[in-house]
Structures are given as C-alpha cells and as structure tokens.
Design a protein around this motif. Structure first.
Motif, PDB file in Angstrom:
ATOM      1  N   ASP A   1      16.332 -16.671   4.924  1.00 15.49           N
ATOM      2  CA  ASP A   1      16.498 -18.073   4.533  1.00 15.49           C
ATOM      3  C   ASP A   1      16.259 -18.822   6.085  1.00 15.49           C
ATOM      4  O   ASP A   1      16.565 -18.391   6.964  1.00 15.49           O
ATOM      5  CB  ASP A   1      17.705 -18.628   3.916  1.00 15.49           C
ATOM      6  CG  ASP A   1      17.985 -18.061   2.431  1.00 15.49           C
ATOM      7  OD1 ASP A   1      16.824 -18.198   1.935  1.00 15.49           O
ATOM      8  OD2 ASP A   1      18.994 -17.578   2.228  1.00 15.49           O
ATOM      9  N   GLU A   2      15.761 -19.936   5.762  1.00 13.37           N
ATOM     10  CA  GLU A   2      15.669 -20.837   7.108  1.00 13.37           C
ATOM     11  C   GLU A   2      17.023 -21.481   7.079  1.00 13.37           C
ATOM     12  O   GLU A   2      17.451 -22.224   6.279  1.00 13.37           O
ATOM     13  CB  GLU A   2      14.367 -21.859   6.895  1.00 13.37           C
ATOM     14  CG  GLU A   2      14.226 -22.764   8.149  1.00 13.37           C
ATOM     15  CD  GLU A   2      13.315 -23.854   7.904  1.00 13.37           C
ATOM     16  OE1 GLU A   2      12.482 -24.058   8.782  1.00 13.37           O
ATOM     17  OE2 GLU A   2      13.371 -24.638   6.870  1.00 13.37           O
ATOM     18  N   GLN A   3      17.498 -21.369   8.452  1.00 15.05           N
ATOM     19  CA  GLN A   3      18.759 -22.027   8.780  1.00 15.05           C
ATOM     20  C   GLN A   3      18.437 -22.771  10.129  1.00 15.05           C
ATOM     21  O   GLN A   3      18.393 -22.187  11.057  1.00 15.05           O
ATOM     22  CB  GLN A   3      19.813 -21.035   8.996  1.00 15.05           C
ATOM     23  CG  GLN A   3      20.223 -20.244   7.688  1.00 15.05           C
ATOM     24  CD  GLN A   3      21.242 -19.261   8.084  1.00 15.05           C
ATOM     25  OE1 GLN A   3      22.477 -19.638   7.890  1.00 15.05           O
ATOM     26  NE2 GLN A   3      20.848 -18.006   8.012  1.00 15.05           N
ATOM     27  N   THR A  51      19.408 -24.878  13.413  1.00 21.43           N
ATOM     28  CA  THR A  51      20.498 -24.997  14.443  1.00 21.43           C
ATOM     29  C   THR A  51      19.696 -25.419  15.885  1.00 21.43           C
ATOM     30  O   THR A  51      18.726 -24.776  16.132  1.00 21.43           O
ATOM     31  CB  THR A  51      21.431 -23.797  14.576  1.00 21.43           C
ATOM     32  OG1 THR A  51      22.345 -24.210  15.309  1.00 21.43           O
ATOM     33  CG2 THR A  51      20.464 -22.736  15.213  1.00 21.43           C
ATOM     34  N   TRP A  61      19.354 -31.910  10.597  1.00 22.81           N
ATOM     35  CA  TRP A  61      20.446 -31.204  11.186  1.00 22.81           C
ATOM     36  C   TRP A  61      21.395 -32.613  11.429  1.00 22.81           C
ATOM     37  O   TRP A  61      22.598 -32.317  11.332  1.00 22.81           O
ATOM     38  CB  TRP A  61      19.835 -30.542  12.560  1.00 22.81           C
ATOM     39  CG  TRP A  61      21.067 -29.714  12.859  1.00 22.81           C
ATOM     40  CD1 TRP A  61      21.690 -28.663  12.597  1.00 22.81           C
ATOM     41  CD2 TRP A  61      21.977 -30.162  13.993  1.00 22.81           C
ATOM     42  NE1 TRP A  61      22.861 -28.076  13.310  1.00 22.81           N
ATOM     43  CE2 TRP A  61      22.817 -29.112  14.246  1.00 22.81           C
ATOM     44  CE3 TRP A  61      22.259 -31.146  14.653  1.00 22.81           C
ATOM     45  CZ2 TRP A  61      23.946 -29.209  15.150  1.00 22.81           C
ATOM     46  CZ3 TRP A  61      23.243 -31.497  15.553  1.00 22.81           C
ATOM     47  CH2 TRP A  61      24.061 -30.314  15.814  1.00 22.81           C
ATOM     48  N   ASP A  80      15.037 -22.035  14.229  1.00 26.06           N
ATOM     49  CA  ASP A  80      15.418 -21.206  12.893  1.00 26.06           C
ATOM     50  C   ASP A  80      16.486 -19.969  13.422  1.00 26.06           C
ATOM     51  O   ASP A  80      15.753 -19.139  14.204  1.00 26.06           O
ATOM     52  CB  ASP A  80      14.282 -20.682  12.212  1.00 26.06           C
ATOM     53  CG  ASP A  80      14.606 -20.065  10.765  1.00 26.06           C
ATOM     54  OD1 ASP A  80      15.695 -19.899  10.634  1.00 26.06           O
ATOM     55  OD2 ASP A  80      13.781 -20.401   9.943  1.00 26.06           O
ATOM     56  N   LYS A 115      24.589 -24.482  11.132  1.00 24.77           N
ATOM     57  CA  LYS A 115      23.473 -24.131  10.692  1.00 24.77           C
ATOM     58  C   LYS A 115      23.107 -24.735   9.430  1.00 24.77           C
ATOM     59  O   LYS A 115      23.952 -24.568   8.545  1.00 24.77           O
ATOM     60  CB  LYS A 115      23.174 -22.637  10.652  1.00 24.77           C
ATOM     61  CG  LYS A 115      23.536 -21.695  12.054  1.00 24.77           C
ATOM     62  CD  LYS A 115      23.433 -20.272  11.905  1.00 24.77           C
ATOM     63  CE  LYS A 115      24.609 -19.692  11.234  1.00 24.77           C
ATOM     64  NZ  LYS A 115      25.994 -19.653  11.795  1.00 24.77           N
ATOM     65  N   VAL A 116      22.068 -25.187   9.210  1.00 25.88           N
ATOM     66  CA  VAL A 116      21.677 -26.094   8.099  1.00 25.88           C
ATOM     67  C   VAL A 116      20.462 -25.452   7.292  1.00 25.88           C
ATOM     68  O   VAL A 116      19.395 -25.009   7.669  1.00 25.88           O
ATOM     69  CB  VAL A 116      21.185 -27.374   8.426  1.00 25.88           C
ATOM     70  CG1 VAL A 116      20.697 -28.225   7.140  1.00 25.88           C
ATOM     71  CG2 VAL A 116      22.145 -28.171   9.242  1.00 25.88           C
ATOM     72  N   THR A 117      20.829 -24.888   6.105  1.00 22.44           N
ATOM     73  CA  THR A 117      20.052 -24.410   5.371  1.00 22.44           C
ATOM     74  C   THR A 117      19.141 -25.175   4.525  1.00 22.44           C
ATOM     75  O   THR A 117      19.509 -26.280   3.989  1.00 22.44           O
ATOM     76  CB  THR A 117      20.700 -23.238   4.056  1.00 22.44           C
ATOM     77  OG1 THR A 117      21.745 -22.209   4.865  1.00 22.44           O
ATOM     78  CG2 THR A 117      19.774 -22.541   3.181  1.00 22.44           C
ATOM     79  N   THR A 118      18.007 -25.064   4.566  1.00 21.86           N
ATOM     80  CA  THR A 118      16.873 -26.020   4.335  1.00 21.86           C
ATOM     81  C   THR A 118      16.378 -25.836   2.639  1.00 21.86           C
ATOM     82  O   THR A 118      15.830 -26.721   2.147  1.00 21.86           O
ATOM     83  CB  THR A 118      15.680 -26.134   5.026  1.00 21.86           C
ATOM     84  OG1 THR A 118      15.036 -24.933   4.940  1.00 21.86           O
ATOM     85  CG2 THR A 118      16.145 -26.648   6.583  1.00 21.86           C
TER      86      THR A 118
END
Length: 293
Positions: free
Chosen positions: A159-161, A163, A198, A235, A255-258
């Motif tokens: 997954d894309e995260q 940060t 973010w 990422d 970390k933000v999951t998109t």
C-alpha cells in the motif's frame, strides 16, 4: 520392440478425429484430402488396426480410435506445455514499471538476476502509472493506483503510505509540525496533493506557505531530500533501503494510507514458469520489507 508411430501422422489423426472429415482436416493442416487419407491409412497399417470407420456422410472413430484419441491429445498437450515453459525460461521477460517505484524495484531486479541468470528481465520505465497489454508488448508490469480488476493476474506488492522524509542532518532532534513552515518542502507533483493530505491527517491547521520545490517524479524528490535540500513527502514502502542505509530519516511517525498501492500484473492466465517465479519472488520481497520496517 515395435517402432513408434511418426509424430506427424499422430497429429493428422488428432485433427481428423476432431473433424471426422478428411476434407476439413486437410484444410486445417493445409494439405490435400488425399494426403490426409494416405497418412491415416499408413498409421492404421503401422498400428495393425483401423482408427476410423468410413461412412457415407463422413468418418466415425472405431473403438481403438476412441482409445487412442485422449492419449494423443495428452501427448500434444505435453508438447505444447514444454514449448511454452522452456521458451519462457530462455526468453527475456519484458517488464514495465513507473519511475516512482524504481527505488524499490531496481535493487530487487538486480538481486533476482544474480540469483536467476536463467530468467533475464528487461525493464522499461515510464512516468505512466498503468499499462495496456492489448497495445503494449510486456509480459508483466508494476502499476500504481487502485487495485486492478480487469481480468489480469494481480499480485499486490504494498500500500502507499505517505510520510515526510529528509536527510538525517535535517531530522536530528525532535521536530514539531510548525517547524515545517520554516523548511523547504519538496513536492513530487505540481498539485501538492500528497503534502496537503498528510498535513490534514496530522491536524496541522496550516497550509504550506514556505519555500518549496516541485519535481516531475517522486524519485527526483527523494534524491533531493537525501542531499539535505529540504523535506519531501515520500512513500514509506519505497524508502526502506534509504532508511536502513541512513540516507533518509522520518522526522514524524505518522504514515497516511491513501487507498492506492503498487500491484504486479500480467495479462496471461497461462504464464511461463519463469514469470510466475519472478512475480512470486517480488511479492515475497515486498512482504519481507514490510515486516522489517
């Protein structure tokens, strides 16, 4: 020991058994009706029994012909499988991938080639995030975005995260969100969407108004961040090697999951053995990286 029947004659028998007609079999084999008849007669003479009953409206398999048919089908299926698999091992696999995944993918492909020189891979990079196998002659591709659902063979990598990342010289000591207003922010795209996403998730309460630089690709932004130019939004899954090597650090833990990710896809349901092994290996390397971070 009785001599084995010739392979071309067995192939003629297979096609004729499927058609039950000498004329149609000849059309498929690109030979005359008479040539088909002579090959079948020679095969029957070799075996010592009839394979077809000649009837007014065509042909019918004898009991011996019915026994032979599934065996001959199996023979040619094994030959076809051998051609596909052996050819798949010797041919160079054509792989397409977007530049944003190069920091992770290229070292893995170099490792693969060292382990499996018998399955060479030729990599084509692009700024595009997708692939159209109907128009592009690739065996497989890494794609970025939502999970593909168009009848492809799909293996999820990660997954894309999002940060923030920067050189260790900038990330020494604790950093607060307000510190970002005094740092140069490096954007991997013109729309600045990643940074905004973010900052919103971090409840920063401000828009980035300080100095900034835009880049055409994520990889370029990461390269500039590693040189201490500023703080990039990266990422997490793609920067593991940089974190382990100390080229980059994470000044914030968030970390933000998109909802987007990276997927390894292939158009074929009957993939060569080498391609299957490569896809499984890359997926396993992605899983091991996620566990180590």
């Amino acid at each position: 020991m009785k001599r084995l029947p010739p392979l071309p004659a067995l192939h003629t028998f297979l096609i004729t058994a499927q058609c039950c007609n000498f004329t149609r079999a000849g059309q498929q084999l690109h030979i005359s009706q008479g040539a088909v008849s002579r090959q079948i007669a020679a095969l029957e003479a070799h075996l010592g029994y009839a394979l077809f009953q000649r009837q007014a409206r065509g042909l019918a398999l004898t009991r011996e012909g019915q026994d032979w048919l599934p065996r001959v089908q199996q023979i040619f299926a094994l030959i076809e499988q051998g051609v596909r698999e052996v050819g798949g091992r010797s041919a160079t696999l054509q792989l397409k991938a977007p530049t944003c995944v190069m920091r992770w993918l290229l070292p893995r492909l170099m490792e693969w080639q060292a382990l499996r020189p018998d399955v060479p891979v030729e990599l084509t990079t692009t700024v595009q995030h997708g692939v159209d196998f109907r128009r592009e002659g690739f065996d497989a591709a890494v794609v970025y975005g939502a999970a593909p659902n168009h009848g492809l063979q799909v293996r999820k990598l990660f997954d894309e995260q999002l940060t923030p990342v920067c050189a260790p010289s900038l990330g020494q000591g604790p950093m607060q969100l307000q510190d970002l207003t005094r740092q140069m922010l490096l954007h991997p795209s013109r729309d600045e969407h990643d940074w905004r996403l973010w900052l919103q998730a971090a409840s920063a309460g401000f828009e980035p108004q300080g100095p900034k630089q835009h880049f055409e690709t994520l990889d370029m932004a990461m390269a500039m961040a590693s040189q201490g130019t500023g703080i990039a939004i990266g990422d997490f899954a793609l920067i593991g090697d940089d974190l382990h090597a100390g080229r980059l650090c994470m000044p914030f833990a968030l970390k933000v999951t998109t909802g987007k990710g990276y997927y390894l896809v292939s158009p074929s349901k009957t993939m060569p053995t080498g391609l299957v092994e490569l896809m499984e290996w890359l997926q396993a390397r992605a899983s091991s990286l996620a566990q180590s971070l």
